[in-house]
Motif scaffolding. Sequence first.
Motif, PDB file in Angstrom:
ATOM      1  N   ARG A  66      34.970  38.256  -4.618  1.00 61.07           N
ATOM      2  CA  ARG A  66      36.129  38.281  -5.250  1.00 61.07           C
ATOM      3  C   ARG A  66      36.748  39.398  -6.755  1.00 61.07           C
ATOM      4  O   ARG A  66      37.997  39.962  -6.698  1.00 61.07           O
ATOM      5  CB  ARG A  66      36.118  36.612  -5.870  1.00 61.07           C
ATOM      6  CG  ARG A  66      36.601  36.004  -5.159  1.00 61.07           C
ATOM      7  CD  ARG A  66      36.203  34.694  -5.300  1.00 61.07           C
ATOM      8  NE  ARG A  66      37.023  33.943  -7.152  1.00 61.07           N
ATOM      9  CZ  ARG A  66      38.027  33.463  -6.648  1.00 61.07           C
ATOM     10  NH1 ARG A  66      38.457  32.841  -5.578  1.00 61.07           N
ATOM     11  NH2 ARG A  66      38.796  33.410  -7.831  1.00 61.07           N
ATOM     12  N   SER A  67      36.079  40.011  -7.256  1.00 61.79           N
ATOM     13  CA  SER A  67      35.645  40.637  -8.145  1.00 61.79           C
ATOM     14  C   SER A  67      36.270  42.163  -7.854  1.00 61.79           C
ATOM     15  O   SER A  67      37.086  43.305  -7.958  1.00 61.79           O
ATOM     16  CB  SER A  67      34.779  41.144  -8.805  1.00 61.79           C
ATOM     17  OG  SER A  67      34.079  40.079  -9.245  1.00 61.79           O
ATOM     18  N   GLY A 119      39.273  42.613  -6.526  1.00 64.17           N
ATOM     19  CA  GLY A 119      40.604  42.466  -7.352  1.00 64.17           C
ATOM     20  C   GLY A 119      41.809  40.893  -7.279  1.00 64.17           C
ATOM     21  O   GLY A 119      42.368  41.280  -7.756  1.00 64.17           O
ATOM     22  N   ARG A 130      39.338  38.796 -12.931  1.00 68.76           N
ATOM     23  CA  ARG A 130      38.475  40.019 -12.960  1.00 68.76           C
ATOM     24  C   ARG A 130      37.585  39.512 -13.472  1.00 68.76           C
ATOM     25  O   ARG A 130      37.268  38.545 -14.905  1.00 68.76           O
ATOM     26  CB  ARG A 130      39.661  39.993 -14.484  1.00 68.76           C
ATOM     27  CG  ARG A 130      40.364  41.607 -15.107  1.00 68.76           C
ATOM     28  CD  ARG A 130      41.263  41.057 -15.893  1.00 68.76           C
ATOM     29  NE  ARG A 130      41.397  42.468 -17.077  1.00 68.76           N
ATOM     30  CZ  ARG A 130      42.222  43.042 -16.434  1.00 68.76           C
ATOM     31  NH1 ARG A 130      43.071  43.183 -15.731  1.00 68.76           N
ATOM     32  NH2 ARG A 130      42.198  44.492 -16.902  1.00 68.76           N
ATOM     33  N   GLU A 161      31.974  47.771 -13.846  1.00 70.16           N
ATOM     34  CA  GLU A 161      33.155  48.788 -13.057  1.00 70.16           C
ATOM     35  C   GLU A 161      32.729  48.292 -11.557  1.00 70.16           C
ATOM     36  O   GLU A 161      31.694  48.113 -11.351  1.00 70.16           O
ATOM     37  CB  GLU A 161      32.826  49.548 -13.837  1.00 70.16           C
ATOM     38  CG  GLU A 161      34.049  50.858 -13.227  1.00 70.16           C
ATOM     39  CD  GLU A 161      34.024  51.711 -14.148  1.00 70.16           C
ATOM     40  OE1 GLU A 161      34.857  52.322 -14.562  1.00 70.16           O
ATOM     41  OE2 GLU A 161      32.966  52.754 -14.248  1.00 70.16           O
ATOM     42  N   VAL A 209      39.005  48.837  -9.444  1.00 65.54           N
ATOM     43  CA  VAL A 209      39.979  48.349  -9.125  1.00 65.54           C
ATOM     44  C   VAL A 209      41.015  47.537 -10.081  1.00 65.54           C
ATOM     45  O   VAL A 209      40.171  46.814 -11.199  1.00 65.54           O
ATOM     46  CB  VAL A 209      38.992  47.673  -8.324  1.00 65.54           C
ATOM     47  CG1 VAL A 209      39.800  46.418  -7.656  1.00 65.54           C
ATOM     48  CG2 VAL A 209      38.528  48.516  -7.441  1.00 65.54           C
ATOM     49  N   ALA A 210      41.932  47.664  -9.979  1.00 64.94           N
ATOM     50  CA  ALA A 210      43.428  46.903 -10.982  1.00 64.94           C
ATOM     51  C   ALA A 210      43.879  46.272 -10.225  1.00 64.94           C
ATOM     52  O   ALA A 210      44.571  47.079  -9.584  1.00 64.94           O
ATOM     53  CB  ALA A 210      43.455  47.421 -11.845  1.00 64.94           C
ATOM     54  N   GLY A 211      43.777  44.801  -9.986  1.00 64.93           N
ATOM     55  CA  GLY A 211      44.768  44.496  -8.978  1.00 64.93           C
ATOM     56  C   GLY A 211      43.619  44.833  -7.686  1.00 64.93           C
ATOM     57  O   GLY A 211      43.042  45.336  -7.540  1.00 64.93           O
ATOM     58  N   THR A 212      44.943  44.300  -6.414  1.00 64.54           N
ATOM     59  CA  THR A 212      44.100  44.286  -5.506  1.00 64.54           C
ATOM     60  C   THR A 212      44.748  45.934  -4.657  1.00 64.54           C
ATOM     61  O   THR A 212      45.468  45.771  -3.911  1.00 64.54           O
ATOM     62  CB  THR A 212      44.814  43.385  -4.036  1.00 64.54           C
ATOM     63  OG1 THR A 212      44.942  41.856  -4.800  1.00 64.54           O
ATOM     64  CG2 THR A 212      43.786  43.002  -3.000  1.00 64.54           C
ATOM     65  N   PRO A 213      43.308  46.816  -4.013  1.00 64.50           N
ATOM     66  CA  PRO A 213      43.331  47.602  -3.667  1.00 64.50           C
ATOM     67  C   PRO A 213      44.061  47.747  -2.454  1.00 64.50           C
ATOM     68  O   PRO A 213      44.218  46.895  -1.549  1.00 64.50           O
ATOM     69  CB  PRO A 213      42.192  48.482  -3.926  1.00 64.50           C
ATOM     70  CG  PRO A 213      41.150  46.916  -4.383  1.00 64.50           C
ATOM     71  CD  PRO A 213      42.143  45.515  -4.388  1.00 64.50           C
ATOM     72  N   ARG A 260      47.662  37.271  -1.756  1.00 67.76           N
ATOM     73  CA  ARG A 260      47.040  38.576  -2.862  1.00 67.76           C
ATOM     74  C   ARG A 260      46.434  39.922  -2.434  1.00 67.76           C
ATOM     75  O   ARG A 260      46.370  40.806  -2.016  1.00 67.76           O
ATOM     76  CB  ARG A 260      46.936  37.376  -4.126  1.00 67.76           C
ATOM     77  CG  ARG A 260      47.899  37.266  -4.729  1.00 67.76           C
ATOM     78  CD  ARG A 260      47.670  36.642  -6.204  1.00 67.76           C
ATOM     79  NE  ARG A 260      46.338  36.738  -7.280  1.00 67.76           N
ATOM     80  CZ  ARG A 260      45.916  36.328  -7.243  1.00 67.76           C
ATOM     81  NH1 ARG A 260      45.549  35.237  -7.395  1.00 67.76           N
ATOM     82  NH2 ARG A 260      44.610  37.220  -8.093  1.00 67.76           N
TER      83      ARG A 260
END
Lengths: 264, 266, 265
Positions: free
Chosen positions: A49-50, A53, A56, A61, A69-73, C159
């Motif tokens: 899940r990390s 994205g 959090r 990293e 990864v910030a949000g879903t790539p 999502r």
Amino acid sequence: MLEISNLTHTYGSGPGSHHALGGVDLSVAEGELVCIVGPSGCGKSTLLRSVAGLLRPGGGEVLFNGAPVAGTPKDLAVVFQDYSRSLFPWMSVADNVSLPLRRKGLDRPRREEAALEALTQVGLEEAGAKYPWQLSGGMQQRVAIARALAYRPALLLMDEPFGSVDAQTREDLEDLTLRVRGHHAMTILLITHDIDESVYVGDRVVVLSGAPATVVGDLRVDLPEPREQIATREHPGFVRLRAEVGRLVRGPRPAAQHPTPETV
Amino acid sequence: MNPAKPPSKRPGWLWPVPVALAGWELATRAAGDLSFPPPTTIFSRMREMWLSGPADRLWLTDAALTDIPASVGRLLAGWALAGLVGTTLGIALGRSPLLSRFLGPLVHFARAVPPPLLLPFFMALFAIGARMQINVILFGVVWPILINSAEGARHVDPLHLETAAAFGLSRGQRLLRVVLPSALPKVFAGLRLSLSLALILMVISELVGSVDGIGFQLLDAQRSYDLPGVWGTIVLLGLLGCAFNAAFLAAERRILSWHRAANQTT
Amino acid sequence: MIARRLLDSGPLCGALGAAGLVGAWEAAGRTGFISPTVFPRASAVLSRAAGLAADAGFLSCVVSTLGAWAIGLLLTVAVAVPAGFLLGTLPGLERAFGPVFEFLRPIPSVALIPPALVLFSDKVDMKITLIVYAASWPVLINTMYGLKEVDPLAKETLRAFGFGPAAVLWRVSLPSTAPFIAAGVRLAAAVALIVGISVEFLAGGAGGSGIGVFLIEAGGATDALEYIVAAALWAGVIGYLSNGLFVLAERRAFRWHTARTEVAR
């Protein structure tokens, strides 16, 4: 293409908290199929899940193609274990498969074409007009795989994808995964608690310890290609790797005192 | 992973209530509209109406000792009768496909008649009074109980019935020990629906045809333009509704504890 | 064999049941078991019901009641569904309003008719306002309940493919909540009819018409029961048909929902 360094995560805080990841380091090269095994509840899904994205992480990293990864790539798709919940019951099979393509900005005919192509690859070209709940469990999971394939992701994440189907279907789906992987240039991260499965489908098997999870083993699988359910599984290399992974999963503790049922 | 307690169950979740009351007080005082008296006026009128009696009667007034028991008695009588009749007929209908085929459409038709229409019917049939009101409540609220009970009795797990038959339980025992408990969650769902419906029918029957009761008091206050009295009576009805609901939920939780436990593990 | 098969036919048995009831009712009157002065015979009521179907006065009353009912329900959906979504998606809002709702909800809606009689000069406005107030509760509560039941994995799936919160709301939360909303609307339809007719009873002929007004006025006649039972029969027919339409529409629109819950059973 995927670089995970010192990833940590804790759920909740105080005495009821659960330390799931205790600093995971992992790097996956382009085109690899990496299986992640570990005792149940060790944080495998948290790791996935990390990467996706969806969560959090508390620390560390995740770099995807060099970018954090910030949000879903983009270029990433997920196949969950629970197909009945991750397929939308109010949409037909074809609509389910083509839905993510809206995000790619494809028009309707292109979406339908891509959906049909993906459904054909998993052998369900006839089922497009049906609803997911009219299909068997194995067929539903094939729809979920087709949905991911149609999206043409660079990285495919699979979270216990064959955990909820019977043994025969499971073998079929394993072979399906190996086959479609040959067609698309895809990197796959497959999470499983089944040691045999990890050795059978993987190029590499990464073993996690119990929670808080860290990487305790990273083995290259050098079995002859193409893999075949009977021949591969009786290959001496398979038997040796399976025993090695099994020992790593059980950890340094004496096995007789701490049996973990899933890994037996 | 560690689900937080639902916010509504945490202590202090009631804080919006005093805030709302204070806001209401300020707004009504500022507006000065006679139709919307401030809550303090309403509460003092309520005290005057029901809690200004002699100390040896716990300060209850004559109105509190006659109107409230009269209303509550009629409501409970009608609802309890409906529960008895509805559960019995419902289980019979649920267990007998033939009976259900013959009477099912009639039951669904009867349910579709809006309950307030029973009021002129029973008013023409009987005189104004408790008998008329209890009948209105009974015939108005019996249908949800009946239909839910039938539904519950119809879907008893066949394996449970076969087990009971294999152990040699008699027909009566099976009905009492297997069918009724299996249908009970549905029966309770019906009872709960009809409890709030019974309260509505109690009020409307007292508003239209009555010489006593809370609804009559409400109409009386409205006719004499006693708006604090009108709002006070409505608050009382709301409190009664709250109390019935809470009592019902507590009873349901006790009686159906096995059902919740069984559903949580699966 | 043939009798056996005939008894398996639902519509036939239902018709037989209804015919049996009407027959017994008529027989009770004919044999003097129930005096026609106490309770009218079936034949009298049925012919009265047939007469009402051609009675312009009665028809305009039915139209008036159903019109207020339909407008009230439309407004209810327009108000309660967005409100339910707001409360269901913003936990802070739910925490602030929830307790207040818990105190407002148990108030029997018909108790608000007396103060409304004082407050409103227009009886039609008053009827619709009270209908919207009373009918909003089941829709609001079902919407919020349905939102809580939305599968988190379904939301996560979308999502994971990179869709934003608005797309998740539109493509997952709304469709999976829709069956609950529909069930709430069906409940609300019954509540709306109860409140509408109750308002008509109490507001009377003053500035309004409707089935309730018709019945109160018929109540004074010598053959009042005949009118009342005949009108109730028509109300039952209307209620039966409208409920049937609701159920049919729900079944068609939410086949995925019913099929899945039946499998789960």
